[in-house]
Design a protein around this motif. Structure first.
Motif, PDB file in Angstrom:
ATOM      1  N   LEU A   4     156.252  13.147  22.375  1.00  0.00           N
ATOM      2  CA  LEU A   4     155.406  13.790  23.379  1.00  0.00           C
ATOM      3  C   LEU A   4     156.258  14.558  24.390  1.00  0.00           C
ATOM      4  O   LEU A   4     155.919  15.686  24.763  1.00  0.00           O
ATOM      5  N   ALA A   5     157.362  13.982  24.814  1.00  0.00           N
ATOM      6  CA  ALA A   5     158.262  14.657  25.751  1.00  0.00           C
ATOM      7  C   ALA A   5     158.925  15.870  25.098  1.00  0.00           C
ATOM      8  O   ALA A   5     159.078  16.921  25.732  1.00  0.00           O
ATOM      9  N   LEU A   6     159.315  15.747  23.832  1.00  0.00           N
ATOM     10  CA  LEU A   6     159.912  16.876  23.127  1.00  0.00           C
ATOM     11  C   LEU A   6     158.909  18.019  22.977  1.00  0.00           C
ATOM     12  O   LEU A   6     159.253  19.187  23.164  1.00  0.00           O
ATOM     13  N   PHE A   7     157.672  17.698  22.636  1.00  0.00           N
ATOM     14  CA  PHE A   7     156.633  18.719  22.516  1.00  0.00           C
ATOM     15  C   PHE A   7     156.384  19.394  23.863  1.00  0.00           C
ATOM     16  O   PHE A   7     156.270  20.614  23.947  1.00  0.00           O
ATOM     17  N   GLY A   8     156.287  18.603  24.924  1.00  0.00           N
ATOM     18  CA  GLY A   8     156.086  19.162  26.262  1.00  0.00           C
ATOM     19  C   GLY A   8     157.238  20.061  26.679  1.00  0.00           C
ATOM     20  O   GLY A   8     157.030  21.117  27.275  1.00  0.00           O
ATOM     21  N   GLY A   9     158.454  19.669  26.362  1.00  0.00           N
ATOM     22  CA  GLY A   9     159.620  20.506  26.672  1.00  0.00           C
ATOM     23  C   GLY A   9     159.607  21.806  25.902  1.00  0.00           C
ATOM     24  O   GLY A   9     159.937  22.862  26.445  1.00  0.00           O
ATOM     25  N   TYR A  10     159.202  21.750  24.633  1.00  0.00           N
ATOM     26  CA  TYR A  10     159.123  22.960  23.820  1.00  0.00           C
ATOM     27  C   TYR A  10     158.064  23.919  24.362  1.00  0.00           C
ATOM     28  O   TYR A  10     158.310  25.124  24.472  1.00  0.00           O
ATOM     29  N   VAL A  11     156.906  23.386  24.729  1.00  0.00           N
ATOM     30  CA  VAL A  11     155.848  24.223  25.301  1.00  0.00           C
ATOM     31  C   VAL A  11     156.324  24.853  26.598  1.00  0.00           C
ATOM     32  O   VAL A  11     156.127  26.049  26.845  1.00  0.00           O
ATOM     33  N   TRP A  12     156.989  24.087  27.433  1.00  0.00           N
ATOM     34  CA  TRP A  12     157.499  24.606  28.707  1.00  0.00           C
ATOM     35  C   TRP A  12     158.493  25.739  28.459  1.00  0.00           C
ATOM     36  O   TRP A  12     158.441  26.766  29.138  1.00  0.00           O
ATOM     37  N   LEU A  13     159.396  25.562  27.505  1.00  0.00           N
ATOM     38  CA  LEU A  13     160.382  26.600  27.209  1.00  0.00           C
ATOM     39  C   LEU A  13     159.726  27.884  26.711  1.00  0.00           C
ATOM     40  O   LEU A  13     160.099  28.983  27.126  1.00  0.00           O
ATOM     41  N   THR A  14     158.750  27.761  25.808  1.00  0.00           N
ATOM     42  CA  THR A  14     158.122  28.962  25.264  1.00  0.00           C
ATOM     43  C   THR A  14     157.304  29.701  26.309  1.00  0.00           C
ATOM     44  O   THR A  14     157.194  30.922  26.245  1.00  0.00           O
ATOM     45  N   LEU A  15     156.732  28.986  27.267  1.00  0.00           N
ATOM     46  CA  LEU A  15     155.948  29.650  28.302  1.00  0.00           C
ATOM     47  C   LEU A  15     156.799  30.120  29.480  1.00  0.00           C
ATOM     48  O   LEU A  15     156.408  31.022  30.209  1.00  0.00           O
ATOM     49  N   ARG A  16     157.947  29.522  29.663  1.00  0.00           N
ATOM     50  CA  ARG A  16     158.804  29.859  30.803  1.00  0.00           C
ATOM     51  C   ARG A  16     159.656  31.094  30.542  1.00  0.00           C
ATOM     52  O   ARG A  16     159.841  31.919  31.416  1.00  0.00           O
ATOM     53  N   PHE A  17     160.216  31.207  29.343  1.00  0.00           N
ATOM     54  CA  PHE A  17     161.136  32.286  29.035  1.00  0.00           C
ATOM     55  C   PHE A  17     160.466  33.314  28.134  1.00  0.00           C
ATOM     56  O   PHE A  17     159.904  32.973  27.106  1.00  0.00           O
ATOM     57  N   ALA A  18     160.549  34.578  28.538  1.00  0.00           N
ATOM     58  CA  ALA A  18     159.897  35.656  27.798  1.00  0.00           C
ATOM     59  C   ALA A  18     160.846  36.208  26.740  1.00  0.00           C
ATOM     60  O   ALA A  18     162.038  36.406  26.988  1.00  0.00           O
ATOM     61  N   TYR A  19     160.292  36.470  25.571  1.00  0.00           N
ATOM     62  CA  TYR A  19     161.037  37.097  24.487  1.00  0.00           C
ATOM     63  C   TYR A  19     161.255  38.577  24.797  1.00  0.00           C
ATOM     64  O   TYR A  19     162.329  39.117  24.574  1.00  0.00           O
ATOM     65  N   SER A  20     160.219  39.239  25.317  1.00  0.00           N
ATOM     66  CA  SER A  20     160.336  40.636  25.718  1.00  0.00           C
ATOM     67  C   SER A  20     159.371  40.914  26.857  1.00  0.00           C
ATOM     68  O   SER A  20     158.434  40.163  27.093  1.00  0.00           O
ATOM     69  N   ARG A  21     159.643  42.006  27.565  1.00  0.00           N
ATOM     70  CA  ARG A  21     158.784  42.462  28.653  1.00  0.00           C
ATOM     71  C   ARG A  21     158.516  43.936  28.438  1.00  0.00           C
ATOM     72  O   ARG A  21     159.338  44.648  27.879  1.00  0.00           O
ATOM     73  N   GLY A  22     157.363  44.407  28.909  1.00  0.00           N
ATOM     74  CA  GLY A  22     157.057  45.817  28.751  1.00  0.00           C
ATOM     75  C   GLY A  22     155.816  46.215  29.502  1.00  0.00           C
ATOM     76  O   GLY A  22     155.256  45.439  30.285  1.00  0.00           O
ATOM     77  N   GLU A  23     155.391  47.447  29.248  1.00  0.00           N
ATOM     78  CA  GLU A  23     154.203  47.972  29.895  1.00  0.00           C
ATOM     79  C   GLU A  23     153.473  48.860  28.895  1.00  0.00           C
ATOM     80  O   GLU A  23     154.100  49.598  28.141  1.00  0.00           O
ATOM     81  N   ARG A  24     152.166  48.754  28.883  1.00  0.00           N
ATOM     82  CA  ARG A  24     151.330  49.589  28.020  1.00  0.00           C
ATOM     83  C   ARG A  24     150.202  50.160  28.866  1.00  0.00           C
ATOM     84  O   ARG A  24     149.724  49.518  29.790  1.00  0.00           O
ATOM     85  N   ALA A  25     149.787  51.368  28.497  1.00  0.00           N
ATOM     86  CA  ALA A  25     148.729  52.051  29.241  1.00  0.00           C
ATOM     87  C   ALA A  25     147.617  52.447  28.293  1.00  0.00           C
ATOM     88  O   ALA A  25     147.851  52.739  27.121  1.00  0.00           O
ATOM     89  N   GLY A  26     146.413  52.434  28.804  1.00  0.00           N
ATOM     90  CA  GLY A  26     145.248  52.820  28.023  1.00  0.00           C
ATOM     91  C   GLY A  26     143.980  52.411  28.736  1.00  0.00           C
ATOM     92  O   GLY A  26     143.962  52.224  29.957  1.00  0.00           O
ATOM     93  N   PHE A  27     142.920  52.247  27.951  1.00  0.00           N
ATOM     94  CA  PHE A  27     141.616  51.868  28.487  1.00  0.00           C
ATOM     95  C   PHE A  27     141.253  50.481  27.969  1.00  0.00           C
ATOM     96  O   PHE A  27     141.289  50.240  26.763  1.00  0.00           O
ATOM     97  N   VAL A  28     140.897  49.575  28.881  1.00  0.00           N
ATOM     98  CA  VAL A  28     140.483  48.236  28.474  1.00  0.00           C
ATOM     99  C   VAL A  28     139.082  48.364  27.886  1.00  0.00           C
ATOM    100  O   VAL A  28     138.152  48.783  28.566  1.00  0.00           O
ATOM    101  N   GLN A  29     138.957  48.035  26.604  1.00  0.00           N
ATOM    102  CA  GLN A  29     137.654  48.178  25.965  1.00  0.00           C
ATOM    103  C   GLN A  29     136.957  46.845  25.772  1.00  0.00           C
ATOM    104  O   GLN A  29     135.759  46.810  25.513  1.00  0.00           O
ATOM    105  N   LYS A  30     137.676  45.765  25.893  1.00  0.00           N
ATOM    106  CA  LYS A  30     137.079  44.441  25.724  1.00  0.00           C
ATOM    107  C   LYS A  30     137.850  43.472  26.598  1.00  0.00           C
ATOM    108  O   LYS A  30     139.084  43.457  26.580  1.00  0.00           O
ATOM    109  N   PHE A  31     137.121  42.662  27.364  1.00  0.00           N
ATOM    110  CA  PHE A  31     137.777  41.690  28.246  1.00  0.00           C
ATOM    111  C   PHE A  31     136.801  40.554  28.492  1.00  0.00           C
ATOM    112  O   PHE A  31     135.718  40.762  29.040  1.00  0.00           O
ATOM    113  N   SER A  32     137.162  39.337  28.069  1.00  0.00           N
ATOM    114  CA  SER A  32     136.238  38.206  28.215  1.00  0.00           C
ATOM    115  C   SER A  32     136.996  36.908  28.425  1.00  0.00           C
ATOM    116  O   SER A  32     138.141  36.766  28.005  1.00  0.00           O
TER     117      SER A  32
END
Length: 148
Positions: free
Chosen positions: A43-71
């Motif tokens: 359980l601690a190993l799983f929690g640590g893995y989830v924390w790592l994947t959500l804490r550190f980003a693989y890439s960052r960027g920006e995209r532009a357009g029109f939001v056509q669906k949002f829910s």
């Protein structure tokens, strides 16, 4: 041979020693400790893995357009899921960028800018183990309307 008469047991403070000299509950304590380790360590190993994947980003960027669906989606873990239509050239088909928003303030900004051209700043988090944190691996961190 005669045996001596038995005397009633005398109550003592503390555990009664066994013939081997060990307390009888020590064996049970080891099993409980082993069982707790078998449950808590994964359980601690799983929690640590989830924390790592959500804490550190693989890439960052920006995209532009029109939001056509949002829910807002999810049974237990509610996240905002959306699609951004990115138009490259007039008259061509648009590319769809699926994204997830976890911050309610960013979701409010996107809702206010519906129908307008927007720029979304995002972070890509690869390897997030469940869809409870979002259906996509692209998490929007900022949204701003683009004036024509």
């Amino acid at each position: 041979m005669t045996t001596p008469p038995r005397t009633p047991p005398v109550e003592r403070d503390g555990p009664v020693p066994t013939p081997a000299g060990k307390a009888p509950s020590r064996h049970r304590f080891r099993w409980k400790l082993l069982l707790a380790g078998l449950v808590l360590i994964p359980l601690a190993l799983f929690g640590g893995y989830v924390w790592l994947t959500l804490r550190f980003a693989y890439s960052r960027g920006e995209r532009a357009g029109f939001v056509q669906k949002f829910s807002l989606k999810g049974w237990v873990c509610k996240t905002w899921e959306g699609e951004l239509a990115m138009v490259n050239l007039p008259g061509t088909t648009h590319e769809i960028f699926a994204f997830t928003v976890r911050d309610p303030r960013v979701a409010d900004r996107i809702n206010q800018s519906m129908g307008q051209r927007v720029a979304l700043s995002y972070e890509q988090h690869r390897g997030v183990p469940t869809t409870c944190f979002g259906e996509t691996e692209y998490f929007v961190t900022e949204a701003r309307a683009i004036q024509p």
